[in-house]
Design an enzyme around this catalytic site. Structure first.
Site, PDB file in Angstrom:
ATOM      1  N   ASP A 251     -15.696 -21.642  -7.964  1.00 32.44           N
ATOM      2  CA  ASP A 251     -16.960 -20.963  -7.666  1.00 32.44           C
ATOM      3  C   ASP A 251     -17.509 -21.431  -6.327  1.00 32.44           C
ATOM      4  O   ASP A 251     -17.986 -20.633  -5.519  1.00 32.44           O
ATOM      5  CB  ASP A 251     -18.013 -21.290  -8.731  1.00 32.44           C
ATOM      6  CG  ASP A 251     -17.568 -20.878 -10.123  1.00 32.44           C
ATOM      7  OD1 ASP A 251     -16.731 -19.978 -10.216  1.00 32.44           O
ATOM      8  OD2 ASP A 251     -18.071 -21.479 -11.093  1.00 32.44           O
TER       9      ASP A 251
ATOM     10  N   HIS B 204     -23.255 -18.068 -15.247  1.00 32.93           N
ATOM     11  CA  HIS B 204     -22.893 -16.967 -14.347  1.00 32.93           C
ATOM     12  C   HIS B 204     -23.426 -15.642 -14.888  1.00 32.93           C
ATOM     13  O   HIS B 204     -24.077 -14.872 -14.196  1.00 32.93           O
ATOM     14  CB  HIS B 204     -21.364 -16.808 -14.286  1.00 32.93           C
ATOM     15  CG  HIS B 204     -20.644 -17.872 -13.551  1.00 32.93           C
ATOM     16  ND1 HIS B 204     -20.939 -18.217 -12.266  1.00 32.93           N
ATOM     17  CD2 HIS B 204     -19.598 -18.653 -13.919  1.00 32.93           C
ATOM     18  CE1 HIS B 204     -20.099 -19.175 -11.868  1.00 32.93           C
ATOM     19  NE2 HIS B 204     -19.281 -19.460 -12.860  1.00 32.93           N
TER      20      HIS B 204
ATOM     21  N   THR C  46       0.817  -1.210   0.000  1.00 34.94           N
ATOM     22  CA  THR C  46       0.000   0.000   0.000  1.00 34.94           C
ATOM     23  C   THR C  46       0.853   1.263   0.000  1.00 34.94           C
ATOM     24  O   THR C  46       0.322   2.365  -0.028  1.00 34.94           O
ATOM     25  CB  THR C  46      -0.942   0.039   1.220  1.00 34.94           C
ATOM     26  OG1 THR C  46      -0.200  -0.352   2.371  1.00 34.94           O
ATOM     27  CG2 THR C  46      -2.116  -0.881   1.041  1.00 34.94           C
TER      28      THR C  46
ATOM     29  N   LYS D 271       3.764   1.929   2.267  1.00 35.17           N
ATOM     30  CA  LYS D 271       4.279   2.376   3.560  1.00 35.17           C
ATOM     31  C   LYS D 271       5.739   2.812   3.439  1.00 35.17           C
ATOM     32  O   LYS D 271       6.122   3.873   3.925  1.00 35.17           O
ATOM     33  CB  LYS D 271       4.147   1.246   4.595  1.00 35.17           C
ATOM     34  CG  LYS D 271       2.704   0.852   4.846  1.00 35.17           C
ATOM     35  CD  LYS D 271       2.585  -0.240   5.888  1.00 35.17           C
ATOM     36  CE  LYS D 271       3.121  -1.576   5.435  1.00 35.17           C
ATOM     37  NZ  LYS D 271       2.374  -2.196   4.332  1.00 35.17           N
TER      38      LYS D 271
ATOM     39  N   HIS E 206     -21.451 -22.940 -18.811  1.00 39.30           N
ATOM     40  CA  HIS E 206     -21.102 -22.607 -17.426  1.00 39.30           C
ATOM     41  C   HIS E 206     -20.919 -21.099 -17.277  1.00 39.30           C
ATOM     42  O   HIS E 206     -21.518 -20.468 -16.403  1.00 39.30           O
ATOM     43  CB  HIS E 206     -19.814 -23.356 -17.049  1.00 39.30           C
ATOM     44  CG  HIS E 206     -19.280 -23.042 -15.690  1.00 39.30           C
ATOM     45  ND1 HIS E 206     -19.343 -23.929 -14.642  1.00 39.30           N
ATOM     46  CD2 HIS E 206     -18.674 -21.931 -15.195  1.00 39.30           C
ATOM     47  CE1 HIS E 206     -18.798 -23.395 -13.569  1.00 39.30           C
ATOM     48  NE2 HIS E 206     -18.375 -22.162 -13.883  1.00 39.30           N
ATOM     49  N   GLU E 207     -20.124 -20.527 -18.171  1.00 38.65           N
ATOM     50  CA  GLU E 207     -19.858 -19.093 -18.056  1.00 38.65           C
ATOM     51  C   GLU E 207     -21.118 -18.278 -18.315  1.00 38.65           C
ATOM     52  O   GLU E 207     -21.383 -17.293 -17.612  1.00 38.65           O
ATOM     53  CB  GLU E 207     -18.749 -18.661 -19.027  1.00 38.65           C
ATOM     54  CG  GLU E 207     -17.381 -19.266 -18.735  1.00 38.65           C
ATOM     55  CD  GLU E 207     -16.919 -19.047 -17.304  1.00 38.65           C
ATOM     56  OE1 GLU E 207     -17.325 -18.037 -16.698  1.00 38.65           O
ATOM     57  OE2 GLU E 207     -16.165 -19.899 -16.790  1.00 38.65           O
TER      58      GLU E 207
HETATM   59  P1  ADP Z   1       4.775  -1.482   1.494  1.00 40.01           P
HETATM   60  O1  ADP Z   1       6.009  -0.972   2.141  1.00 40.01           O
HETATM   61  O2  ADP Z   1       3.517  -0.909   2.067  1.00 40.01           O
HETATM   62  O3  ADP Z   1       4.680  -2.953   1.376  1.00 40.01           O
HETATM   63  P2  ADP Z   1       5.879  -0.141  -0.760  1.00 40.01           P
HETATM   64  O4  ADP Z   1       5.975   1.219  -0.212  1.00 40.01           O
HETATM   65  O5  ADP Z   1       7.118  -0.933  -0.814  1.00 40.01           O
HETATM   66  O6  ADP Z   1       4.763  -0.964  -0.010  1.00 40.01           O
HETATM   67  O7  ADP Z   1       5.217  -0.021  -2.211  1.00 40.01           O
HETATM   68  C1  ADP Z   1       5.685  -0.760  -3.317  1.00 40.01           C
HETATM   69  C2  ADP Z   1       5.540   0.021  -4.583  1.00 40.01           C
HETATM   70  O8  ADP Z   1       4.171   0.236  -4.908  1.00 40.01           O
HETATM   71  C3  ADP Z   1       6.133   1.404  -4.512  1.00 40.01           C
HETATM   72  O9  ADP Z   1       7.487   1.387  -4.826  1.00 40.01           O
HETATM   73  C4  ADP Z   1       5.325   2.177  -5.513  1.00 40.01           C
HETATM   74  O10 ADP Z   1       5.849   2.016  -6.814  1.00 40.01           O
HETATM   75  C5  ADP Z   1       3.981   1.501  -5.479  1.00 40.01           C
HETATM   76  N1  ADP Z   1       3.029   2.253  -4.651  1.00 40.01           N
HETATM   77  C6  ADP Z   1       2.446   1.807  -3.534  1.00 40.01           C
HETATM   78  N2  ADP Z   1       1.599   2.732  -3.027  1.00 40.01           N
HETATM   79  C7  ADP Z   1       1.661   3.800  -3.842  1.00 40.01           C
HETATM   80  C8  ADP Z   1       1.035   5.082  -3.838  1.00 40.01           C
HETATM   81  N3  ADP Z   1       0.157   5.440  -2.898  1.00 40.01           N
HETATM   82  N4  ADP Z   1       1.347   5.922  -4.838  1.00 40.01           N
HETATM   83  C9  ADP Z   1       2.223   5.573  -5.783  1.00 40.01           C
HETATM   84  N5  ADP Z   1       2.854   4.392  -5.828  1.00 40.01           N
HETATM   85  C10 ADP Z   1       2.588   3.491  -4.886  1.00 40.01           C
HETATM   86 ZN    ZN Z   2     -17.567 -20.632 -12.795  1.00 40.55          ZN
END
Ligand code: ADP
Ligand code: ZN
Length: 632
Positions: free
Chosen positions: A519, A446, A225, A227, A442-443
């Site tokens: 599924d 859905h 995300t 961090k 099947h598809e």
């Molecule tokens: P974490 O430490 O949370 O696991 P990272 O900071 O290492 O994640 O994120 C990995 C990569 O994902 C970053 O180098 C960047 O390229 C991309 N990334 C993640 N979040 C963002 C964001 N909010 N904006 C832009 N790029 C992001």
């Molecule tokens: Zn299916």
């Protein structure tokens, strides 16, 4: 995690703190001492074989013609009198004495030789002094190499250089070159961090009032995300050096190593303050010291050291400690108490706007074709984190290059999105005609249920081209807008859509195939969540029977009810699934003609769009005066 961490794109300098200074000299010293010790022992052993005499004893023996054998060494004379030789013929050179100072050894040797004494003159014969020095040098060199090799084997700088020193894994970047502009979305997190940046710029402003700044902040969120990115951006914005280390680097085999590493890290940081220390995966060291999560004494010592370092540093110096984790619930309470990592900054999965911004950030340096609509991609990627989106954009760019195009177009982005969820198309899977029919029905099963239901997400694509993920076909649904809540009706619709594939197999062919396994799994876990967590079953009402363990990782729930209740829960889940399946079969039977038509169409085209599907459904609806599906 960021693979580039530690590379310094800005000044290309080697990260500092790579190898502590002592690591070269210490082994050399130890080798030297060992060699000296060794030669001293040899000396003593040799000496004990001989009787020490005086120089005059030697000359007395020489003058009286009593010498049998003499060995001249550079530091002493070994000799044997005739008397002793007669006593024990096996012994050689029973006595030794020092050298006459300033004496001419060569002359002495010749004189003795002339007197008929057996002379072994090492000084003259083989330059033993030089040989001796040489052999010592070789010994020391060899020892040094051996030590180095041994300690490398033992991991890192090991005993010799690394004793009490930090491992090479502390990375320092003078300038991260990352700013908040590079971090898309995450506005709340940025806001919380803004104060820290301000503090690093101007600590006096805070100390003048007497305000104490937080020494540390904990970044909490799912992997990928952003961090690490955020922490780097804080350093970049404040224009201070950035130290980063992973919590797992502290965890060592030898008790006490982790603790000394922590000490060293903070020492290094103090030298260049103001700066940011970033500890990734702090749960590796910071896990709770009760035994539930399996802590041990090494980890405990490391944690204690970390706590005391955090308490110890003067906040006015301008060291801010940021840490990241995706398992905040297992952290030791001591880490979280005021004055330590008391600020918790949630780094969430991005919402629609956040995903759009992230895509924009990552496509900044990428040439995009006219037709690219990033908003569509952002809509399709609900639940994706920043790292996924960065990856998606890169995949699309790679595909554009593969196709020999100059710019990335929308199709590249869509295909790379599908690659991420379904793997690439598998060209050489050969299905029999019957299998193909089964997959198609099947598809469409859905898709048709989704199309006919009020609460379903619109279908965007149906395909029966096999993919490397193992799926023989799939139906993609795309939400129209970002949703944060789902109603019970929507979830029940989702259940029916999920079992729709199996229902079609059953209704049309009267068979059941393995293709529905995924599924069924998803439907079951959805139904289970409805019963245990969302309070959506008649039987249990609002009673919760399970709780989520680690919400930032897989979010798995653990049952917390009695065995009997758990068995009842299973029955309730089964009931939900049963009713969804019955409904699905009924819907498909009632719309059998539509099912056949669309399936035949899909068999020919292999991939159809959501619009094509809706054209069939709507045309049919006007043709047949059939009421809307109301199955409640
Ligand atoms: P974490 O430490 O949370 O696991 P990272 O900071 O290492 O994640 O994120 C990995 C990569 O994902 C970053 O180098 C960047 O390229 C991309 N990334 C993640 N979040 C963002 C964001 N909010 N904006 C832009 N790029 C992001
Ligand atoms: Zn299916």
């Amino acid at each position: 995690m960021d693979p580039n961490r530690g590379n310094n794109p800005n000044n290309g300098k080697k990260p500092e703190g790579d190898r502590p200074k002592g690591s070269f000299f210490t082994p050399l010293m130890i080798a030297l001492i060992l060699v000296l010790l060794f030669s001293w022992i040899m000396n003593t052993v040799e000496k004990s074989q001989y009787t020490e005499t005086t120089l005059s004893d030697f000359f007395d023996a020489k003058n009286s013609g009593q010498l049998a054998e003499v060995e001249l060494r550079y530091d002493r004379i070994l000799y044997m009198t005739k008397e002793e030789a007669a006593k024990d013929p096996s012994r050689q050179k029973a006595c030794f004495t020092g050298l006459p100072s300033g004496g001419d050894m060569l002359a002495l040797a010749e004189e003795l030789d002339a007197a008929g004494v057996k002379v072994n003159n090492q000084i003259v014969e083989d330059n033993s002094m030089i040989m001796m020095i040489l052999s010592y040098a070789i010994m020391i060199g060899g020892m040094f190499l051996l030590m180095n090799l041994l300690t490398k084997r033992m991991g890192g700088d090991g005993i010799m250089g690394g004793m009490g020193k930090s491992k090479a894994k502390v990375y320092m970047e003078k300038q991260t070159g990352v700013t908040f502009k590079d971090v898309a979305g995450q506005d709340e997190a940025k806001e919380s961090l803004q104060e820290i940046i301000d503090f690093l710029h101007n600590p006096q402003k805070y100390t003048a009032i007497g305000a104490k700044l937080p020494k540390g902040a904990l970044l909490v969120g799912s992997p990928g995300t952003g961090k690490t990115l955020l922490a780097k951006a804080v350093a970049g914005e404040a224009n201070v050096p950035f130290f980063s280390i992973s919590g797992s680097d502290f965890v060592e085999m030898f008790v006490g190593m982790g603790a000394s590493r922590v000490r060293d890290l903070f020492q290094q940081a103090a030298k260049v303050a103001p700066c940011i220390i970033f500890i990734d995966e702090i749960d590796a060291v910071g896990r709770s010291r009760d035994s539930r999560y399996g802590s041990n004494s090494e980890q405990e010592q490391t944690l204690n050291q970390l706590l005391s370092e955090i308490d110890g540093f003067e906040p006015s110096k301008g060291i801010v400690c940021l840490a990241a984790t995706n398992r905040p619930e297992i952290l030791d309470k001591a880490l979280l108490r005021p004055g330590r990592f008391d600020r918790r900054i949630i780094v969430d999965r991005p919402n629609l706007q956040g995903r759009l911004d992230t895509l924009k950030v990552h496509t900044r340096k990428i040439r995009l074709a006219e037709d690219v609509d990033l908003r569509k991609i952002a809509q399709a990627t609900a639940g994706a984190v920043g790292a996924d989106l960065a990856n998606l954009v890169n995949e699309a760019a790679l595909r554009a290059v593969r196709m020999g195009r100059q710019a990335v177009n929308q199709e590249d982005l869509l295909v790379s999105f599908e690659t991420v969820i379904a793997g690439t198309e598998k060209k050489n899977t050969v299905l029999t005609d019957m299998e193909k029919r089964l997959v198609a029905y099947h598809e469409v099963g859905h898709a048709l249920i989704a199309a006919l239901e009020k609460h379903a997400q619109p279908v965007s694509k149906i395909t029966i081209v096999p993919h490397t993920s193992g799926a023989l076909g799939y139906t993609m649904q795309m939400p129209e807008e970002e949703k944060f809540l789902s109603t019970a009706d929507e979830l029940r619709t989702e259940l029916r859509t999920l079992v729709g594939g199996r229902a079609a197999e059953q209704v049309v062919f009267g068979v059941q195939t393995t293709g529905a396994a995924n599924d069924i799994q998803r439907a079951t876990s959805l139904a289970r969540n409805m019963v245990t967590q969302y309070g959506m079953s008649e039987k249990f009402g609002l009673m919760s029977t399970a709780s989520v363990q680690n919400q930032y990782l897989d979010g798995q729930a653990v049952m917390d009810c009695s065995q009997e209740t758990a068995a009842e829960v299973d029955k309730e889940v089964m009931r939900l699934l049963d009713s969804a399946y019955t409904d699905a079969k009924r819907i498909l039977t009632e719309n059998r003609q539509l099912l056949d038509e669309i399936s035949e169409f899909l068999l020919v085209k292999e991939t159809i769009t959501g619009d094509e599907l809706m054209a069939y459904v709507n045309a049919d609806k006007t043709a047949l005066p059939e009421p809307e599906q109301e199955e409640k």
